[in-house]
Motif scaffolding. Sequence first.
Motif, mmCIF file in Angstrom:
data_model
loop_
_atom_site.group_PDB
_atom_site.id
_atom_site.type_symbol
_atom_site.label_atom_id
_atom_site.label_comp_id
_atom_site.label_asym_id
_atom_site.label_seq_id
_atom_site.Cartn_x
_atom_site.Cartn_y
_atom_site.Cartn_z
ATOM 1 N N ILE A 1 0.836 -1.200 0.000
ATOM 2 C CA ILE A 1 0.000 0.000 0.000
ATOM 3 C C ILE A 1 0.874 1.255 0.000
ATOM 4 C CG2 ILE A 1 -1.621 1.371 1.369
ATOM 5 C CD1 ILE A 1 -2.820 -1.314 2.339
ATOM 6 N N LEU A 2 1.920 1.263 0.847
ATOM 7 C CA LEU A 2 2.782 2.434 0.932
ATOM 8 C C LEU A 2 3.575 2.644 -0.356
ATOM 9 C CD1 LEU A 2 4.094 2.042 4.595
ATOM 10 C CD2 LEU A 2 2.439 3.699 3.741
ATOM 11 N N ILE A 9 2.350 9.582 -5.635
ATOM 12 C CA ILE A 9 2.862 10.918 -5.317
ATOM 13 C C ILE A 9 3.901 11.348 -6.346
ATOM 14 C CG2 ILE A 9 4.229 12.242 -3.649
ATOM 15 C CD1 ILE A 9 2.847 10.598 -1.437
ATOM 16 N N TYR A 10 4.834 10.455 -6.671
ATOM 17 C CA TYR A 10 5.872 10.781 -7.653
ATOM 18 C C TYR A 10 5.258 11.082 -9.015
ATOM 19 C CZ TYR A 10 9.540 9.263 -4.421
ATOM 20 O OH TYR A 10 10.384 9.152 -3.350
ATOM 21 N N ASP A 11 4.276 10.284 -9.413
ATOM 22 C CA ASP A 11 3.618 10.504 -10.705
ATOM 23 C C ASP A 11 2.904 11.852 -10.725
ATOM 24 O OD1 ASP A 11 4.511 8.066 -11.601
ATOM 25 O OD2 ASP A 11 2.621 6.999 -11.229
#
Length: 268
Positions: A1-2, A9-11
């Motif tokens: 999940i993490l 977030i990076y995308d």
Amino acid sequence: ILITREATIYDDLAAAKGGWNGWRAFEVVEVRPESSVITSFILKPKDGGPILRHRPGQYLTFWFDIPGHAPVKRNYSISNAPNDDTYRISVKREELGLASGWLHDNARVGTILKVGAPAGDFFLPETPQRPVVLLSGGVGLTPMVSMLETLVASHPQAEVHYVHGARDASAHAMGLHIRNLVAAHPQARSTVFYEASGNDAENAGCDHHGMISGNWLAEQTPVAQADYYLCGPRPFLRTLVADLKSAGVSSDRIHYEFFGPADEVLAA
């Protein structure tokens, strides 16, 4: 999940206007001494493109290749308001600081640095709903200056209290800049504490001597309504977070930046 959440977030960062993933080359376009121990570095992307508008209070991550050492990563708060062109970081030279020492001794106009996109959960909301108290000690002022610049530019209706503690006049960074910002905002006030006393000329930027205290905050700031944003050394945070709680400020109105285990602050 993490792992999935991190990838998302990076995308999102890469897809945003001016955003990127991984490391991006930034050029130092200005070096500005702010005090005897703090220097600002203004950074512009080497590729000439726009930058991601950060949230006031967030930081940049840097990758340093320092000769004779393994690669070093450090986080430095962004000290200017969001814009499309440049970031500013204001770095204190730490006595044993490998990265801060290298920046102060080696970063000049034209130096290229590897920089990660803005990150961090400590930031000003887009539209503050309550009075804002910006509370800092030493180089902890860096995210507060970003917040204050933003409040002055975009939120003239907000009640703003800027409260800062410095060792003395020589260590006090951006004093004139803060005074000019506060003068440009109809509902802002600034209060500066110097830990050490000095002569009249040295005290020109100081309002009080000694340390910022919970009692002073309870008397001089709207503890029943305000959001408090804190950044500073560990003892500063331990003391003032506890003092604010004792003064009746609820946990959801106390926000702080702390690079390290938050347990130390919460245990106070």
